[in-house]
Design a protein around this motif. Structure first.
Motif, short mmCIF file in Angstrom:
data_model
loop_
_atom_site.label_atom_id
_atom_site.label_comp_id
_atom_site.label_asym_id
_atom_site.label_seq_id
_atom_site.Cartn_x
_atom_site.Cartn_y
_atom_site.Cartn_z
N UNK A 1 29.30 45.47 28.04
CA UNK A 1 28.38 45.38 29.16
C UNK A 1 28.02 46.77 29.67
N UNK A 2 26.71 46.98 29.89
CA UNK A 2 26.19 48.23 30.44
C UNK A 2 26.43 49.41 29.50
N UNK A 3 26.53 49.17 28.20
CA UNK A 3 26.77 50.25 27.25
C UNK A 3 25.56 51.14 27.06
N UNK A 4 24.39 50.63 27.34
CA UNK A 4 23.18 51.35 26.99
C UNK A 4 22.86 51.07 25.53
N UNK B 1 19.63 42.15 18.06
CA UNK B 1 18.88 42.20 16.81
C UNK B 1 18.78 40.81 16.18
N UNK B 2 18.27 40.73 14.97
CA UNK B 2 18.02 39.45 14.29
C UNK B 2 19.29 38.60 14.16
N UNK B 3 20.44 39.26 14.06
CA UNK B 3 21.70 38.56 13.87
C UNK B 3 22.47 38.36 15.17
N UNK B 4 21.85 38.70 16.30
CA UNK B 4 22.48 38.49 17.59
C UNK B 4 23.38 39.62 18.03
N UNK B 5 23.45 40.72 17.27
CA UNK B 5 24.27 41.85 17.67
C UNK B 5 23.61 42.57 18.84
N UNK B 6 24.40 42.94 19.82
CA UNK B 6 23.89 43.67 20.98
C UNK B 6 23.46 45.07 20.55
N UNK B 7 22.21 45.41 20.81
CA UNK B 7 21.74 46.76 20.51
C UNK B 7 21.43 47.55 21.78
N UNK C 1 26.02 47.21 40.12
CA UNK C 1 24.91 48.15 40.18
C UNK C 1 25.34 49.56 40.57
N UNK C 2 26.61 49.74 40.91
CA UNK C 2 27.10 51.09 41.19
C UNK C 2 27.02 51.96 39.94
N UNK C 3 27.12 51.33 38.76
CA UNK C 3 27.06 52.06 37.49
C UNK C 3 25.71 51.89 36.80
N UNK C 4 24.71 51.42 37.55
CA UNK C 4 23.40 51.16 36.96
C UNK C 4 22.65 52.45 36.65
N UNK C 5 21.87 52.42 35.59
CA UNK C 5 21.00 53.54 35.24
C UNK C 5 19.71 53.46 36.05
N UNK C 6 19.01 54.56 36.14
CA UNK C 6 17.75 54.57 36.88
C UNK C 6 16.70 53.76 36.11
N UNK C 7 15.70 53.29 36.83
CA UNK C 7 14.63 52.52 36.21
C UNK C 7 13.94 53.36 35.13
N UNK C 8 13.70 54.64 35.41
CA UNK C 8 13.00 55.50 34.47
C UNK C 8 13.80 55.67 33.17
#
Length: 319
Positions: A115-118, A155-161, A187-194
């Motif tokens: 989760x939240x890996x980017x 992706x096509x196989x359901x792997x989180x990208x 959301x404390x660890x959320x990235x910016x919208x940009x």
């Protein structure tokens, strides 16, 4: 039934089920409400949904035990994708799932989601990707105004990208946690919208994008994508048949077409993206026929009808 009498696929499935761990489900606001955004905020508006003539007939799963407390839960989208990739028939999957646990509410996941890996360091995107987003309410009327809070891509196989929380620019007045799964702590660890917008734009470049009412997701990201490179499960004629010509909800399609349970409480944008990809794979030939009617022959030559994106280090499945 004795173990020695089971098929090899059955044994493989049983072994996989033994090692699975449950996780909570998250979900997003209703897919059935088209939304329009302005400056990163989406505002709900009513729309007229037209029926599509002449859809293909689909085999819809019949449920004759609605309301039964003894009814087993259906497999998750993750498990269904794994079974399809490993040539395990749906009937074997259903039978094995019903005997795998005494807890009928158990949800099974084969993927180790980060989760939240980017951008994932373990999976390639490949040619086909599916996207799903979560929203929170903002402004004085949070029931009508939404802002992006999470983006997930598989992706096509359901792997989180890709998976990232997003920090909205507007003040959040309703986290919608009961459906979005979003909390102030997350959301404390959320990235910016940009940052997220730039990441997703780069990831989608040159890809076939799968989504359910994908226009809403792109609007929330303030991004565009070539229409001929989009496959929208909410607009596919054969799937609209399920809702009598109207726009079907993703949860309904997953249950009736795939016999898969999603959105059993808080939505998971990763799991919803996997369900969307599985719906596309189930009707891939139909999607391409409809696409060719509108756009003509595809620009890209497909050699085997599948996608090459697999987790790095894994053996690629031959089709």
């Amino acid at each position: 039934m004795e173990l020695k009498d089971l098929s090899s696929n059955w044994k493989k499935l049983q072994a996989t089920l033994e090692n699975e761990k449950p996780q909570s489900l998250k979900r997003k606001p209703s897919e059935d409400v088209p939304q329009q955004q302005k400056n990163g905020v989406k505002r709900i508006r009513a729309s007229v949904k037209s029926s599509t003539k002449g859809p293909q007939k689909l085999k819809i799963a019949r449920d004759t035990r609605m309301g039964s407390y003894l009814k087993p839960a259906a497999p998750s989208a993750s498990l269904a994708l794994w079974a399809e990739d490993n040539d395990i028939p749906a009937k074997d999957l259903a039978a094995a799932y019903r005997t795998s646990s005494s807890n009928s509410s158990l949800q099974i996941f084969k993927h180790d989601d980060k989760i939240n890996e980017g951008l994932s360091s373990a999976a390639d995107a490949g040619k086909y990707v599916a996207i799903d987003c979560e929203m929170v309410g903002v402004g004085p009327t949070p029931e009508n105004e939404s802002a992006l809070a999470r983006v997930s891509i598989v992706n096509y196989h359901g792997d989180q990208v890709y998976d990232s929380f997003v920090q909205p620019k507007e003040a959040i007045t309703d986290y919608r946690t009961f459906v979005s799964g979003i909390t102030p702590k997350l959301l404390q660890e959320a990235r910016s919208f940009e940052t997220v917008q730039a990441d997703v734009a780069a990831l989608l470049q040159g890809k076939i994008l799968i989504g359910h009412s994908v226009k809403n997701d792109l609007e929330a990201l303030l991004l565009g994508h070539p229409k001929r490179d989009i496959r929208d499960t909410s607009r596919h004629p054969a799937y609209r048949q399920v809702a009598g010509g109207k726009t079907p909800g993703l949860k309904r399609l997953a249950k009736q077409i795939l016999e898969v349970d999603i959105q059993g409480g808080e939505h998971s944008s990763i799991e919803d993206a996997r369900a969307t990809m599985l719906l596309f794979r189930r009707e891939k030939e139909g999607f391409e026929r409809e696409h060719q009617k509108r756009w003509g022959a595809p620009r890209h030559t497909e050699t085997n009808g599948t996608d090459k994106g697999r987790a790095k280090g894994r053996r690629k499945k031959k089709k």
